[in-house]
Design a protein around this motif. Structure first.
Motif, short mmCIF file in Angstrom:
data_model
loop_
_atom_site.label_atom_id
_atom_site.label_comp_id
_atom_site.label_asym_id
_atom_site.label_seq_id
_atom_site.Cartn_x
_atom_site.Cartn_y
_atom_site.Cartn_z
N ASP A 203 -2.39 -1.70 -3.18
CA ASP A 203 -2.01 -1.19 -4.50
C ASP A 203 -2.71 -1.93 -5.63
O ASP A 203 -3.04 -1.34 -6.66
N ALA A 204 -2.93 -3.23 -5.45
CA ALA A 204 -3.56 -4.03 -6.51
C ALA A 204 -4.98 -3.57 -6.80
O ALA A 204 -5.51 -3.80 -7.88
N LEU A 205 -5.62 -2.92 -5.81
CA LEU A 205 -7.00 -2.46 -5.98
C LEU A 205 -7.09 -0.95 -6.08
O LEU A 205 -8.19 -0.40 -6.23
N ALA B 26 -2.59 9.22 -1.96
CA ALA B 26 -3.47 8.86 -0.85
C ALA B 26 -4.84 9.53 -0.93
O ALA B 26 -5.79 9.08 -0.29
N SER B 27 -4.95 10.58 -1.73
CA SER B 27 -6.22 11.29 -1.83
C SER B 27 -7.15 10.71 -2.88
O SER B 27 -8.28 11.16 -3.04
N ALA B 28 -6.67 9.72 -3.62
CA ALA B 28 -7.50 9.12 -4.68
C ALA B 28 -7.25 7.61 -4.72
O ALA B 28 -6.15 7.15 -4.42
N SER B 29 -8.31 6.88 -5.08
CA SER B 29 -8.13 5.42 -5.13
C SER B 29 -8.99 4.75 -6.19
O SER B 29 -8.70 3.61 -6.56
N ASP C 104 0.87 -1.18 0.00
CA ASP C 104 0.00 0.00 0.00
C ASP C 104 0.90 1.23 0.00
O ASP C 104 1.17 1.84 1.03
N ASP C 105 1.37 1.60 -1.19
CA ASP C 105 2.40 2.62 -1.31
C ASP C 105 1.99 3.98 -0.76
O ASP C 105 2.84 4.74 -0.31
N ASP C 106 0.70 4.32 -0.85
CA ASP C 106 0.29 5.63 -0.38
C ASP C 106 -0.38 5.61 1.00
O ASP C 106 -0.89 6.61 1.48
#
Length: 554
Positions: free
Chosen positions: A405-407, A414-417, A397-399
Motif C-alpha cells: 500500500d505504501a507504494l 487491484a487493477s491499478a497501482s 496490501d489491501d487490494d
C-alpha cells in the motif's frame, strides 16, 4: 597650426562620444505596459458587476438595489443598478447649486471664501474611505479588509465583511451569528439557526440526530436521549433501569425481586415470568389458585420441555450453548453480547459498537477494524481507541495486487497501482502520464514532465540537450538548432532563452549576442580612430618643434 590640430582633435572626440551615446541602448527610458498607469471612468455595468448584495449595493451612492420578488425571474432576488435621478432631483440640485453659489458670493464679499480646492469650494466628489490612493468609486475594496465590496456586507467597515443572520451586526461583533438565541461560544453550530448542540459529537446536530447519545436507541424510544448508559426507566422515577436498584419502584430491590418489572408484587413462585400477584396458578401445578390448597411448592420447571428440569439441565433453552457460557440461558435466540450493550448479538445490528453495521462490517466482533477490501481476512486498517485492543494484523496490501500500500497509488484497486503525475488516473489508462500536455504516443519522455522531444535521438531531451540536432554546433549559436547541416548565423538570445549560454558551455568558448557584438565593434573602431588622431597630433607637434628649432638657429 597646433591650435588647429587641437580643435580638430576635440571635435573628433566630441563626435565619437555622441556616436557612442547614440549606440548605447537607453533601456532605462522605456516603461513596460505594467508600469504605465491608466485610469478609466465607470462603465454602465459597474454597479451590476461589482455588487451582489443589497447592503453593499446601497452603500455606494451611485448605485441602488432593484429587488425582484418573482423566484422564477433570472435576476431574483434582485440586482445592483446605476442610481437614476429624476427631473425633480435635478431641479433640486440646480436650486442647491444656485444657493451654494449665492452663499459662496457672500463669503467672497466677506473675505471668507475658500481660495482653493475646486468643486466650487465644496468637498471632493470622490471619497477614499481607506486612504489607499484609489477613490471609492473605483476601489473594489473601499475599507481595505481583503473582501471586495460586492461580497462585503459592510464595505465601509474594515472590521466586518459578513452578516450571516442579516441582523445588521457583523459576524465578528455578533455574539449570536445565526440568531438562534444561543451565543456562539456555546453554540456547536454557530452558523446554523436550526442547531446549537451535538451531544454525541457525531457531526449531526441534536435536532436532526435521531440518536443523540449514540447508544443504539432512537431518541423517541429512549427515556434518556442524552445518556448513552441509559435508555429505559420502567418506574418513571428518572433513574435509568441500568443504575436503578428497584426498577419497578415496589420497595423490593431487584436482586430480591422475582418480578423486577411488576410493581404489584415481588414473588414468582413458579418462575413463569408472571408475578404471583397476577398469576392465576402461582406454583404452576395446573391447579388454579382458587382451588389449590398449597401454592408454595411449584413443580420443577423445564424451560425447553426436553424432560430435564432446568435445575438439572445444562442447556435450559436448548440453543446448543451451555448455560455456563450462555448470557441468555432462557433465550434460544441469544447467547452472547459482545459489546455489552444489553442486546444479544443476534438482535444487535452493530455487535462491536464501532458505528459500522454488522452487515457491512468485515470484522463485526472487533471494534478496531471493519474493512477488508481484498477479503483476505486481514483488515485494511487496525485503529483501536483508548481501552480497546485487537489481535488482528493490518493488511499492508489491501487490494492483493502484490504492491505494498505504501507504494501503491491505488491501494484499494487491484487493477491499478501507479499514477506518475498524481492526477488520479492510472498510468495504464492515462494518455499523458507526465501531464506535460504532450500525449504519451508522441512524447519521447512520457514520464518526464520537462521533456517531450529528442531531435537527435541521443537520449537527452531537447530542453537539456545543448546540441539538439547533434551537428556539433551548440544550440545557442545555431540558427536552426533542430536541423543539422544548415548554415549557421548569429542568434540574438535573451537571458531566459533556452539557447542562452550557461555553466555547461565549454569555458574556452566565448559567445557574444548581436547587440553586444555591434557595440564592441563600434568601440574598437572608435578606439582605432582616437589612436590615429593622437599619433597624427604628436607627429604634427614634433614637426612644429623641429621647425622652431631651425628658425632659432638661423
Amino acid at each position: 597650426m597646433a591650435d588647429l590640430s587641437s580643435r580638430r582633435l576635440r571635435s573628433s572626440l566630441v563626435f565619437i562620444i555622441l556616436l557612442l551615446a547614440a549606440a548605447t541602448p537607453a533601456t532605462s527610458s522605456f516603461l513596460s505596459t505594467e508600469d504605465i498607469l491608466s485610469s478609466s471612468s465607470r462603465d454602465s455595468d459597474y454597479c451590476e458587476d461589482t455588487y451582489d448584495t443589497e447592503t453593499a449595493c446601497n452603500a455606494d451612492s451611485q448605485c441602488e438595489w432593484d429587488a425582484e420578488s418573482d423566484p422564477s425571474d433570472g435576476d431574483y432576488p434582485g440586482e445592483c443598478e446605476d442610481r437614476e435621478e429624476d427631473d425633480e432631483d435635478d431641479e433640486d440640485d440646480d436650486e442647491d447649486d444656485e444657493d451654494d453659489d449665492d452663499e459662496d458670493d457672500e463669503d467672497d464679499d466677506n473675505g471668507s471664501g475658500n481660495n482653493g480646492g475646486g468643486n466650487n469650494g465644496g468637498g471632493s466628489t470622490s471619497q477614499d474611505f481607506d486612504n489607499d490612493g484609489t477613490t471609492d468609486d473605483l476601489d473594489l475594496d473601499d475599507d481595505n479588509d481583503g473582501w471586495n465590496d460586492g461580497q462585503d456586507a459592510f464595505p465601509y467597515d474594515s472590521t466586518e465583511w459578513a452578516d450571516f443572520d442579516g441582523d445588521g451586526i457583523g459576524d465578528n461583533a455578533d455574539n449570536d451569528d445565526d440568531n438562534d438565541t444561543y451565543l456562539d461560544d456555546v453554540d456547536a453550530f454557530p452558523y446554523d439557526p436550526t442547531e446549537w448542540s451535538n451531544h454525541d459529537g457525531d457531526a449531526l446536530g441534536d435536532n436532526a440526530d435521531n440518536d443523540d447519545d449514540n447508544d443504539g436507541f432512537r431518541d423517541d424510544e429512549d427515556s434518556f436521549p442524552f445518556d448513552s448508559t441509559e435508555w429505559a426507566d420502567y418506574d418513571k422515577d428518572s433513574i435509568g433501569d441500568n443504575s436503578d436498584d428497584d426498577d419497578d419502584g415496589d420497595g423490593v430491590l431487584d436482586v430480591n425481586d422475582d418480578c423486577p418489572y411488576d410493581i404489584n408484587g415481588s414473588t414468582d413462585t413458579d418462575g413463569d415470568g408472571v408475578c404471583d400477584a397476577s398469576d392465576l396458578d402461582d406454583d404452576g401445578d395446573g391447579i388454579p389458585d382458587s382451588e389449590d390448597t398449597d401454592n408454595s411448592e411449584p413443580p420443577k420447571s423445564d424451560f425447553d420441555g426436553d424432560g430435564v428440569p432446568d435445575v438439572d439441565d445444562a442447556d435450559d433453552d436448548n440453543d446448543q450453548v451451555a448455560d455456563t457460557l450462555d448470557l441468555y440461558p432462557f433465550n434460544p435466540l441469544e447467547w452472547a453480547n459482545y459489546d455489552g450493550d444489553g442486546r444479544g448479538d443476534n438482535a444487535d445490528p452493530d455487535d462491536d459498537n464501532d458505528g459500522v453495521p454488522d452487515e457491512t462490517d468485515a470484522f463485526p466482533f472487533d471494534a478496531c477494524a471493519y474493512l477488508d477490501s481484498d477479503m483476505d481476512g486481514m483488515p485494511d486498517d487496525v485503529i483501536c481507541l483508548l481501552g480497546e485492543n485487537s489481535s488482528l494484523v493490518e493488511d499492508d496490501d489491501d487490494d492483493s495486487d502484490g504492491i505494498p500500500d505504501a507504494l501503491d497509488a491505488f491501494p484499494k484497486d487491484a487493477s491499478a497501482s501507479t499514477d506518475f503525475d498524481l492526477d488520479g488516473i492510472d498510468d495504464a489508462t492515462d494518455l499523458d502520464d507526465d501531464n506535460d500536455g504532450v500525449p504519451d504516443l508522441i512524447d519521447a519522455f512520457p514520464m518526464n514532465p520537462i521533456e517531450s522531444k529528442d531531435t537527435d535521438g541521443d537520449g537527452i531531451g531537447n530542453n537539456l540537450d545543448q546540441d539538439d540536432d547533434n551537428d556539433g554546433i551548440p544550440d545557442y549559436v545555431d540558427a536552426l538548432p533542430e536541423q543539422s547541416g544548415q548554415i549557421n548565423a548569429v542568434v540574438v538570445v535573451g537571458p531566459n532563452d533556452k539557447n542562452a549560454p550557461n555553466e555547461n558551455i565549454d569555458s574556452n568558448t566565448i559567445t557574444i549576442d548581436a547587440a553586444t557584438l555591434g557595440v564592441l565593434m563600434l568601440f574598437c573602431s572608435s578606439l582605432s580612430l582616437i589612436s590615429v588622431l593622437t599619433l597624427r597630433m604628436i607627429r604634427e607637434r614634433s614637426t612644429e618643434s623641429i621647425q622652431e628649432k631651425k628658425g632659432d638657429s638661423q
